[in-house]
Design a protein around this motif. Sequence first.
Motif, mmCIF file in Angstrom:
data_model
loop_
_atom_site.group_PDB
_atom_site.id
_atom_site.type_symbol
_atom_site.label_atom_id
_atom_site.label_comp_id
_atom_site.label_asym_id
_atom_site.label_seq_id
_atom_site.Cartn_x
_atom_site.Cartn_y
_atom_site.Cartn_z
ATOM 1 N N VAL A 265 -9.888 0.757 2.237
ATOM 2 C CA VAL A 265 -8.445 1.369 2.009
ATOM 3 C C VAL A 265 -8.355 2.848 1.505
ATOM 4 C CG1 VAL A 265 -6.597 1.089 0.108
ATOM 5 C CG2 VAL A 265 -7.306 -0.845 1.469
ATOM 6 N N ASN B 58 -5.709 3.678 3.971
ATOM 7 C CA ASN B 58 -4.620 3.114 3.342
ATOM 8 C C ASN B 58 -3.991 1.869 4.209
ATOM 9 O OD1 ASN B 58 -2.928 3.951 0.960
ATOM 10 N ND2 ASN B 58 -1.448 3.522 2.504
ATOM 11 N N TYR B 59 -5.005 1.194 4.549
ATOM 12 C CA TYR B 59 -4.597 -0.140 5.198
ATOM 13 C C TYR B 59 -5.617 -1.211 5.053
ATOM 14 C CZ TYR B 59 -2.971 -3.285 8.529
ATOM 15 O OH TYR B 59 -2.249 -4.450 9.455
ATOM 16 N N LEU C 10 0.792 -1.245 0.046
ATOM 17 C CA LEU C 10 -0.052 0.044 -0.106
ATOM 18 C C LEU C 10 0.872 1.162 0.175
ATOM 19 C CD1 LEU C 10 -2.357 -1.445 2.770
ATOM 20 C CD2 LEU C 10 -3.290 -0.713 0.349
ATOM 21 N N GLY D 51 0.100 -0.679 -5.994
ATOM 22 C CA GLY D 51 -0.622 -0.154 -4.705
ATOM 23 C C GLY D 51 -2.302 -0.284 -4.777
ATOM 24 N N GLY D 52 -2.705 -1.300 -5.538
ATOM 25 C CA GLY D 52 -4.391 -1.337 -5.455
ATOM 26 C C GLY D 52 -4.713 -0.630 -6.415
#
Length: 415
Positions: free
Chosen positions: A61, A65-66, A15, A267-268
């Motif tokens: 997220v 951001n997790y 992330l 990062g997604g």
Amino acid sequence: MSLTLNQNMVDNDWLPPFSVQEYERRFDLVRAGMRESGLDALVIYGAYSYAGRDLGHMNAVYLANYAAFGHSFVVVPLHDEPTMHIPFAEHVPNAKDLSCLTDIRTLGFTRIELGVSARLKELGLERGRIGIVGPLNSWYSISIPAEHRDHFYEELPEAEFPVVTELYERWRLIKSDEELEHQRRGASINDAAQEAVVNATRPGVSHHELSEVGYATAQRLRGNSAYIHMSSSPMASGESTYPDPYPTHKPVGPDEIVMSEHVAGFGGYYGKLMTTWFTGEPTRQYREMFDLAAETYRAALAELKPGMTTDDANRLIEPVARAGFTVSLPLVSGWSAYNSPPMGGWPSSADEAVRSRMSRPMEFEPGMAVRLNVAPRTLDHRRGLWVASACVFTESGLESLHDYDPAALRIVAGD
């Protein structure tokens, strides 16, 4: 409105952090939507993944951001500090390194909802209007587990808990420059991984081995693959319309059609290539289907632009129906690994039940990230293929984020 963010997020490949200003923008955007919708807080549930190295938790997220192991909740008050609630105390130090949030709490895996209700009471929201945001896109109709819902009803019987996942999707629909930078990087990683898979294709190599080539290439470039669906089948028998979600050790053979849904990114923020290639000269029917898919894809890529609507997408995919084929996925659907709004573009031959479930009438706007997909299949659902890539609407049109051209016919050595 109170918002204290982590100023020292640690770089990582799972992330990778955005700027603090990007997270501030997101909270401003979401809280403006909350005010307009009369919401005192959001409770965002994080869970589910698509396999591979996809972390799931897509809506949690976005603001935290997790992605916790198992499941999580993010509580976003309209005026006070947000909190994240995760299952394992042992994971809190890592979460504090990665998350943009500074208030991370835990009461254990099976008691996570207790922390959420305690936080809502701490905020004085016993009579509040608290929006529930599910972990995935709204068309999945998944919000929160029944046990958690019942607990919230019991602990805050005078509060309202409307499900607002679709509203949340609308608030985050237009991607920022930082998001698009991540997505472009992800598409570049996806290009390299897909090229490596095609170059490794030959009779005798297994579907599993090909997928591992893709995973390894993405990881070497600081990317990760949400999943790689991968399989092949003889063109003569024509019994495949979709690659295997879990690649097996079946070998690729001569004169086969090879299909993959390759979702690699950064990062997604994934690229998405849905590709078809062959280990021999395509049969007449497969060549007709591929040419149809390629021509329809290129025409849609050239014609779609902001101001057009999902009705225009319906028109652009209609050549599939006129050629005697149907589809199971729309021409345009949402960003990254997930099928999400904007979602539309169905030929008249498509199944009405599927079309009604996966349609979201909408006007296209600059900054919308989408997947452009042409996937003709025979009406008996025995033969099919696809041509697709991740794209973004610019001020003047639709741009593929990929250098890899899924509409180019690729025939690898058949012996």
